[in-house]
Design an enzyme around this catalytic site. Sequence first.
Site, short mmCIF file in Angstrom:
data_model
loop_
_atom_site.label_atom_id
_atom_site.label_comp_id
_atom_site.label_asym_id
_atom_site.label_seq_id
_atom_site.Cartn_x
_atom_site.Cartn_y
_atom_site.Cartn_z
N SER A 1 0.85 -1.19 0.00
CA SER A 1 0.00 0.00 0.00
C SER A 1 0.89 1.24 0.00
CB SER A 1 -0.88 0.02 1.26
OG SER A 1 -1.49 1.28 1.46
N TYR B 1 -2.64 0.34 10.43
CA TYR B 1 -2.57 -0.01 9.01
C TYR B 1 -1.15 0.19 8.47
CZ TYR B 1 -4.10 -0.35 4.15
OH TYR B 1 -4.28 -0.74 2.85
#
Length: 299
Positions: A192, A205
């Site tokens: 990501s 995250y």
Amino acid sequence: MPSETAATRRSFLTRGALGLAVTAATAAAASTANANALNPLAAPERADPSGDFAGKVVAITGGNSGIGAATAQAFAMAGAKVVITARRDALGKEVEAEIRAKGGEVTWMVTDVRDPAQVEAFVAATVSTYGRLDVLFNNAGIFMTPALIEDIPVENFEDMMRTNTNGVFYGMKYAIPVMKAQGNGVIVNMASVAAHRSYPNTAHYNASKHAVAGLTKAGAQLAKDNIRVVSISPFAVDTPMLRESFDHQGFTYEAAAPGFVTPRIMDPHEMAEGVMFLASDAATAFNGMDLDATGGQLA
């Protein structure tokens, strides 16, 4: 303490995380303007049994929605035999039916990547069904509503790591012996933009995706076994969960669209094309690295 709501990684694009958004109208306009090289081509609608991945076996976690579903379809349209897995059975069956309706070969099964035994069974079932495993796409992941470190419930941090990081580790752990035995293979991990940037209210995250990048780098050593391990890092990809997240927060996207280097959201099929490139014989020099699929946000 703020409440936490599980969602996909694409809901990362929230007010607290990046403060950027784009309109569905902008995305729709971009997707029809293929004269611009920064706009995506349409996804194929029929399977080609003699396509670039004919005879290849591809396993995809988190294959029932978003990037996972788009990648499953793309591989199947290119002639691969695809096995998809995730937790939500109804969605998985829908993706399976759609791919089969387009002439693709696909098998669906339910797996919770937080459980190593289930991941091991998924890999074993793939090999039992098709005799080998050429490509594993470790795509399954979750996202939770942004919060400062001190406000993140311990159980939510642990669930994030178990899903996004442990799930990738389990996939690698059980696929590597299969690939060693058959003499080759490619593992693509879902990273990501958060594997490269630090956002103070998405620490859970960020941590999970930085760990995925680390696992990918460690996997480079498998080159001696004719196995490549790579990852891909999206930024903002148009998925149902992204749109739901924006709607929930009452965003108006028009003003924020110019904030992107490529001023639109990405299409899941674009990410699928990136995964397919990494898995292809054209990417033999790509190993232990991450593909920036952010449209320039990491530039």
